[in-house]
Design a protein around this motif. Structure first.
Motif, PDB file in Angstrom:
ATOM      1  N   PRO A  38       0.835  -1.202   0.000  1.00 39.74           N
ATOM      2  CA  PRO A  38       0.000   0.000   0.000  1.00 39.74           C
ATOM      3  C   PRO A  38       0.872   1.254   0.000  1.00 39.74           C
ATOM      4  CG  PRO A  38      -0.787  -1.578   1.637  1.00 39.74           C
ATOM      5  CD  PRO A  38       0.535  -2.095   1.118  1.00 39.74           C
ATOM      6  N   PRO A  39       0.408   2.351  -0.610  1.00 39.11           N
ATOM      7  CA  PRO A  39       1.239   3.557  -0.774  1.00 39.11           C
ATOM      8  C   PRO A  39       1.874   4.100   0.507  1.00 39.11           C
ATOM      9  CG  PRO A  39      -0.786   3.770  -2.007  1.00 39.11           C
ATOM     10  CD  PRO A  39      -0.909   2.500  -1.205  1.00 39.11           C
ATOM     11  N   SER A  40       1.202   4.034   1.621  1.00 39.94           N
ATOM     12  CA  SER A  40       1.763   4.614   2.851  1.00 39.94           C
ATOM     13  C   SER A  40       2.394   3.558   3.766  1.00 39.94           C
ATOM     14  CB  SER A  40       0.674   5.370   3.615  1.00 39.94           C
ATOM     15  OG  SER A  40      -0.366   4.471   3.962  1.00 39.94           O
ATOM     16  N   PHE A  41       2.526   2.327   3.287  1.00 34.57           N
ATOM     17  CA  PHE A  41       3.045   1.228   4.116  1.00 34.57           C
ATOM     18  C   PHE A  41       4.534   1.028   3.878  1.00 34.57           C
ATOM     19  CE2 PHE A  41       4.260  -3.213   4.579  1.00 34.57           C
ATOM     20  CZ  PHE A  41       3.884  -3.450   5.891  1.00 34.57           C
ATOM     21  N   TRP A  42       5.284   0.841   4.966  1.00 39.67           N
ATOM     22  CA  TRP A  42       6.718   0.521   4.893  1.00 39.67           C
ATOM     23  C   TRP A  42       6.985  -0.702   5.759  1.00 39.67           C
ATOM     24  CZ3 TRP A  42       9.438   2.934   1.308  1.00 39.67           C
ATOM     25  CH2 TRP A  42       8.987   4.178   0.865  1.00 39.67           C
ATOM     26  N   TYR A  43       7.650  -1.715   5.193  1.00 47.82           N
ATOM     27  CA  TYR A  43       8.121  -2.828   6.013  1.00 47.82           C
ATOM     28  C   TYR A  43       9.214  -2.298   6.923  1.00 47.82           C
ATOM     29  CZ  TYR A  43       5.841  -6.268   2.963  1.00 47.82           C
ATOM     30  OH  TYR A  43       4.936  -7.003   2.256  1.00 47.82           O
ATOM     31  N   ASP A  44       9.185  -2.707   8.188  1.00 46.75           N
ATOM     32  CA  ASP A  44      10.230  -2.386   9.161  1.00 46.75           C
ATOM     33  C   ASP A  44      10.443  -3.646   9.983  1.00 46.75           C
ATOM     34  OD1 ASP A  44      12.030  -1.256  10.901  1.00 46.75           O
ATOM     35  OD2 ASP A  44      10.627   0.181  11.768  1.00 46.75           O
ATOM     36  N   GLN A  45      11.070  -4.623   9.361  1.00 45.77           N
ATOM     37  CA  GLN A  45      11.201  -5.961   9.928  1.00 45.77           C
ATOM     38  C   GLN A  45      12.281  -6.024  10.998  1.00 45.77           C
ATOM     39  OE1 GLN A  45      10.117  -7.855   5.598  1.00 45.77           O
ATOM     40  NE2 GLN A  45      12.221  -7.905   6.230  1.00 45.77           N
ATOM     41  N   GLY A  46      12.043  -6.841  11.997  1.00 43.26           N
ATOM     42  CA  GLY A  46      13.011  -7.031  13.065  1.00 43.26           C
ATOM     43  C   GLY A  46      14.053  -8.086  12.746  1.00 43.26           C
ATOM     44  N   GLU A  47      14.062  -8.569  11.509  1.00 41.97           N
ATOM     45  CA  GLU A  47      15.022  -9.589  11.106  1.00 41.97           C
ATOM     46  C   GLU A  47      15.616  -9.205   9.751  1.00 41.97           C
ATOM     47  OE1 GLU A  47      12.556 -13.083  11.047  1.00 41.97           O
ATOM     48  OE2 GLU A  47      11.176 -12.196   9.635  1.00 41.97           O
ATOM     49  N   ASP A  48      16.806  -9.725   9.465  1.00 36.34           N
ATOM     50  CA  ASP A  48      17.430  -9.511   8.170  1.00 36.34           C
ATOM     51  C   ASP A  48      16.644 -10.287   7.113  1.00 36.34           C
ATOM     52  OD1 ASP A  48      19.554  -8.106   9.403  1.00 36.34           O
ATOM     53  OD2 ASP A  48      20.733  -9.937   9.624  1.00 36.34           O
ATOM     54  N   GLU A  49      16.743  -9.814   5.865  1.00 36.06           N
ATOM     55  CA  GLU A  49      16.123 -10.531   4.749  1.00 36.06           C
ATOM     56  C   GLU A  49      17.098 -10.544   3.576  1.00 36.06           C
ATOM     57  OE1 GLU A  49      12.261 -10.305   1.723  1.00 36.06           O
ATOM     58  OE2 GLU A  49      12.472  -8.820   3.323  1.00 36.06           O
ATOM     59  N   TRP A  50      17.339 -11.724   3.043  1.00 38.53           N
ATOM     60  CA  TRP A  50      18.094 -11.883   1.804  1.00 38.53           C
ATOM     61  C   TRP A  50      17.129 -12.496   0.809  1.00 38.53           C
ATOM     62  CZ3 TRP A  50      18.971 -16.060  -1.346  1.00 38.53           C
ATOM     63  CH2 TRP A  50      19.911 -15.877  -2.373  1.00 38.53           C
ATOM     64  N   LEU A  51      17.102 -11.950  -0.413  1.00 37.06           N
ATOM     65  CA  LEU A  51      16.175 -12.484  -1.399  1.00 37.06           C
ATOM     66  C   LEU A  51      16.827 -12.581  -2.759  1.00 37.06           C
ATOM     67  CD1 LEU A  51      14.945 -10.036  -3.424  1.00 37.06           C
ATOM     68  CD2 LEU A  51      13.963  -9.336  -1.250  1.00 37.06           C
ATOM     69  N   VAL A  52      16.264 -13.464  -3.563  1.00 31.07           N
ATOM     70  CA  VAL A  52      16.637 -13.588  -4.972  1.00 31.07           C
ATOM     71  C   VAL A  52      15.336 -13.626  -5.763  1.00 31.07           C
ATOM     72  CG1 VAL A  52      16.822 -16.118  -4.852  1.00 31.07           C
ATOM     73  CG2 VAL A  52      17.969 -14.889  -6.696  1.00 31.07           C
ATOM     74  N   LEU A  53      15.292 -12.870  -6.844  1.00 27.31           N
ATOM     75  CA  LEU A  53      14.141 -12.920  -7.733  1.00 27.31           C
ATOM     76  C   LEU A  53      14.402 -14.017  -8.759  1.00 27.31           C
ATOM     77  CD1 LEU A  53      11.410 -11.553  -8.373  1.00 27.31           C
ATOM     78  CD2 LEU A  53      12.637 -10.247 -10.103  1.00 27.31           C
ATOM     79  N   LEU A  54      13.551 -15.022  -8.775  1.00 31.21           N
ATOM     80  CA  LEU A  54      13.747 -16.170  -9.663  1.00 31.21           C
ATOM     81  C   LEU A  54      13.121 -15.966 -11.034  1.00 31.21           C
ATOM     82  CD1 LEU A  54      12.990 -19.036  -7.118  1.00 31.21           C
ATOM     83  CD2 LEU A  54      15.232 -18.158  -7.819  1.00 31.21           C
ATOM     84  N   ARG A  55      12.010 -15.239 -11.081  1.00 26.14           N
ATOM     85  CA  ARG A  55      11.270 -15.053 -12.338  1.00 26.14           C
ATOM     86  C   ARG A  55      10.542 -13.716 -12.283  1.00 26.14           C
ATOM     87  NH1 ARG A  55       7.425 -19.765 -13.622  1.00 26.14           N
ATOM     88  NH2 ARG A  55       9.276 -20.586 -14.621  1.00 26.14           N
ATOM     89  N   GLY A  56      10.300 -13.123 -13.442  1.00 19.33           N
ATOM     90  CA  GLY A  56       9.541 -11.876 -13.509  1.00 19.33           C
ATOM     91  C   GLY A  56      10.405 -10.671 -13.194  1.00 19.33           C
ATOM     92  N   GLU A  57       9.736  -9.629 -12.730  1.00 17.76           N
ATOM     93  CA  GLU A  57      10.419  -8.379 -12.388  1.00 17.76           C
ATOM     94  C   GLU A  57       9.793  -7.818 -11.117  1.00 17.76           C
ATOM     95  OE1 GLU A  57      11.065  -3.860 -14.137  1.00 17.76           O
ATOM     96  OE2 GLU A  57      10.466  -5.448 -15.506  1.00 17.76           O
ATOM     97  N   GLY A  58      10.621  -7.165 -10.313  1.00 18.00           N
ATOM     98  CA  GLY A  58      10.135  -6.521  -9.097  1.00 18.00           C
ATOM     99  C   GLY A  58      10.942  -5.278  -8.793  1.00 18.00           C
ATOM    100  N   ARG A  59      10.359  -4.400  -7.994  1.00 12.78           N
ATOM    101  CA  ARG A  59      11.065  -3.200  -7.543  1.00 12.78           C
ATOM    102  C   ARG A  59      10.818  -3.016  -6.056  1.00 12.78           C
ATOM    103  NH1 ARG A  59       8.533  -0.072 -12.206  1.00 12.78           N
ATOM    104  NH2 ARG A  59       9.620  -0.992 -13.960  1.00 12.78           N
TER     105      ARG A  59
END
Length: 108
Positions: A38-59
């Motif tokens: 959502p436009p006004s939402f920001w993730y502020d996670q208490g844990e680290d995150e490592w990710l890989v995009l396998l397919r498609g596109e993301g921003r």
């Protein structure tokens, strides 16, 4: 399970599946078909995150206006409490993310 297998047709919301988890680590597969934060939402996670995009596109966008564009094979490390939001995911092909959450040493 095949991490590339996607449901037929667009999804009403992202599909999240926990593939493995332990005391301090969790591996998830996320399939997006155009869903964004959502436009006004920001993730502020208490844990680290490592990710890989396998397919498609993301921003992934940040409060300072910067944005990371991810294509298949691109990785991203988000340290705990790095505010971010998903600003774009492709619908065709679906964006397939593999995400690892927990306490880790990564490129910061």
């Amino acid at each position: 399970m095949n991490v590339y297998q996607c449901p037929a047709g667009p999804l009403s919301e992202e599909q999240e599946e926990i593939l493995a988890q332990g005391e301090s680590l969790r591996v998830e597969r996320i399939v997006s078909t155009g869903q964004v934060s959502p436009p006004s939402f920001w993730y502020d996670q208490g844990e680290d995150e490592w990710l890989v995009l396998l397919r498609g596109e993301g921003r992934v966008a940040y409060p300072d206006g910067k944005e990371d564009r991810l294509l298949p094979g691109d990785t991203l490390f988000l340290p705990a409490h790095r505010k971010h939001r998903v600003s774009y995911t492709s619908a065709q092909p679906p964006a397939v993310w593999l995400c690892v959450f927990g306490r880790m040493e990564g490129k910061k």
